[in-house]
Design a protein around this motif. Structure first.
Motif, short mmCIF file in Angstrom:
data_model
loop_
_atom_site.label_atom_id
_atom_site.label_comp_id
_atom_site.label_asym_id
_atom_site.label_seq_id
_atom_site.Cartn_x
_atom_site.Cartn_y
_atom_site.Cartn_z
N GLU A 49 0.73 -5.91 -64.77
CA GLU A 49 1.69 -4.82 -64.58
C GLU A 49 0.97 -3.50 -64.32
OE1 GLU A 49 4.99 -5.10 -64.16
OE2 GLU A 49 4.62 -7.27 -64.32
N PHE A 50 -0.12 -3.28 -65.02
CA PHE A 50 -0.92 -2.07 -64.85
C PHE A 50 -1.43 -1.96 -63.42
CE2 PHE A 50 -5.12 0.02 -65.14
CZ PHE A 50 -4.73 1.25 -65.66
N ILE A 51 -2.00 -3.04 -62.88
CA ILE A 51 -2.53 -3.05 -61.52
C ILE A 51 -1.42 -2.84 -60.50
CG2 ILE A 51 -3.62 -4.52 -59.76
CD1 ILE A 51 -5.54 -3.35 -61.89
N LYS A 52 -0.27 -3.46 -60.70
CA LYS A 52 0.85 -3.31 -59.78
C LYS A 52 1.34 -1.87 -59.73
CE LYS A 52 2.51 -8.03 -60.30
NZ LYS A 52 3.58 -8.88 -60.83
N GLY A 53 1.12 -1.11 -60.80
CA GLY A 53 1.54 0.28 -60.86
C GLY A 53 0.62 1.23 -60.11
N ASN A 54 -0.43 0.69 -59.48
CA ASN A 54 -1.36 1.48 -58.68
C ASN A 54 -1.92 2.68 -59.46
OD1 ASN A 54 -2.85 1.97 -56.40
ND2 ASN A 54 -1.27 3.21 -55.43
N PRO A 55 -2.56 2.42 -60.59
CA PRO A 55 -3.07 3.52 -61.42
C PRO A 55 -4.26 4.22 -60.77
CG PRO A 55 -3.93 1.44 -62.20
CD PRO A 55 -2.94 1.11 -61.11
N LYS A 56 -4.52 5.43 -61.21
CA LYS A 56 -5.69 6.17 -60.73
C LYS A 56 -6.91 5.67 -61.51
CE LYS A 56 -7.67 10.61 -60.05
NZ LYS A 56 -7.84 11.95 -60.28
N PRO A 57 -7.97 5.24 -60.81
CA PRO A 57 -9.14 4.72 -61.50
C PRO A 57 -9.93 5.82 -62.21
CG PRO A 57 -9.54 4.81 -59.15
CD PRO A 57 -8.11 5.19 -59.35
N VAL A 58 -10.67 5.43 -63.24
CA VAL A 58 -11.54 6.38 -63.93
C VAL A 58 -12.81 6.63 -63.12
CG1 VAL A 58 -10.65 5.92 -66.24
CG2 VAL A 58 -12.55 4.58 -65.37
N ARG A 59 -13.18 5.66 -62.29
CA ARG A 59 -14.30 5.82 -61.36
C ARG A 59 -14.20 4.70 -60.32
NH1 ARG A 59 -16.67 3.29 -65.70
NH2 ARG A 59 -18.10 1.58 -65.24
N ILE A 60 -14.91 4.85 -59.23
CA ILE A 60 -14.94 3.85 -58.16
C ILE A 60 -16.39 3.44 -57.97
CG2 ILE A 60 -14.55 3.43 -55.71
CD1 ILE A 60 -12.21 5.38 -55.87
N ILE A 61 -16.62 2.12 -57.86
CA ILE A 61 -17.97 1.62 -57.61
C ILE A 61 -17.98 0.86 -56.29
CG2 ILE A 61 -18.57 1.49 -60.05
CD1 ILE A 61 -18.15 -1.53 -59.90
N GLU A 62 -19.14 0.80 -55.68
CA GLU A 62 -19.32 0.04 -54.44
C GLU A 62 -20.12 -1.20 -54.78
OE1 GLU A 62 -21.53 0.67 -50.18
OE2 GLU A 62 -20.75 2.41 -51.23
N THR A 63 -19.72 -2.33 -54.23
CA THR A 63 -20.45 -3.57 -54.52
C THR A 63 -20.64 -4.40 -53.25
OG1 THR A 63 -20.51 -5.49 -56.00
CG2 THR A 63 -18.36 -4.87 -55.13
N PRO A 64 -21.79 -5.03 -53.09
CA PRO A 64 -22.02 -5.86 -51.91
C PRO A 64 -21.25 -7.19 -52.00
CG PRO A 64 -23.93 -5.89 -53.35
CD PRO A 64 -22.96 -4.93 -53.94
N VAL A 65 -20.95 -7.74 -50.84
CA VAL A 65 -20.25 -9.04 -50.75
C VAL A 65 -21.12 -9.97 -49.91
CG1 VAL A 65 -18.19 -10.23 -49.95
CG2 VAL A 65 -18.01 -7.91 -50.89
N PHE A 66 -21.31 -11.19 -50.39
CA PHE A 66 -22.14 -12.17 -49.70
C PHE A 66 -21.36 -13.46 -49.47
CE2 PHE A 66 -24.86 -9.55 -52.38
CZ PHE A 66 -25.84 -9.14 -51.49
N ASN A 67 -21.72 -14.19 -48.42
CA ASN A 67 -21.22 -15.55 -48.20
C ASN A 67 -22.19 -16.52 -48.84
OD1 ASN A 67 -18.87 -15.08 -46.70
ND2 ASN A 67 -20.05 -14.81 -44.83
N TYR A 68 -21.65 -17.55 -49.46
CA TYR A 68 -22.48 -18.60 -50.04
C TYR A 68 -23.01 -19.46 -48.90
CZ TYR A 68 -23.85 -22.59 -52.87
OH TYR A 68 -24.56 -23.61 -53.47
N ALA A 69 -24.30 -19.54 -48.76
CA ALA A 69 -24.89 -20.28 -47.62
C ALA A 69 -25.49 -21.59 -48.08
CB ALA A 69 -25.97 -19.44 -46.94
#
Length: 69
Positions: A49-69
């Protein structure tokens, strides 16, 4: 095997509508032998329910995404 469950707070991750969310300080029971995390149904419902409410984050982080090869 003698499982030892402790009450603690953990970091919970969830994907919702193509975005990943990280929720810190979530109450959980954790098995000290396996690391398995157990959440009360009310806790999981509250997170959803919290996520659906589109809350303001306390911080934003960037993370890499990889494909499993």
């Amino acid at each position: 095997m003698n499982e030892t469950i402790i009450e603690t707070q953990v970091t919970y991750t969830i994907e919702y509508q193509g975005k990943f969310y990280i929720i810190e300080h979530v109450p959980a029971r954790v098995c000290q032998e396996t690391g398995e995390q157990y959440f009360d149904p009310e806790t999981v419902e509250h997170i959803h329910e919290f996520i659906k409410g589109n809350p303001k984050p306390v911080r934003i982080i960037e993370t890499p995404v990889f494909n499993y090869a």
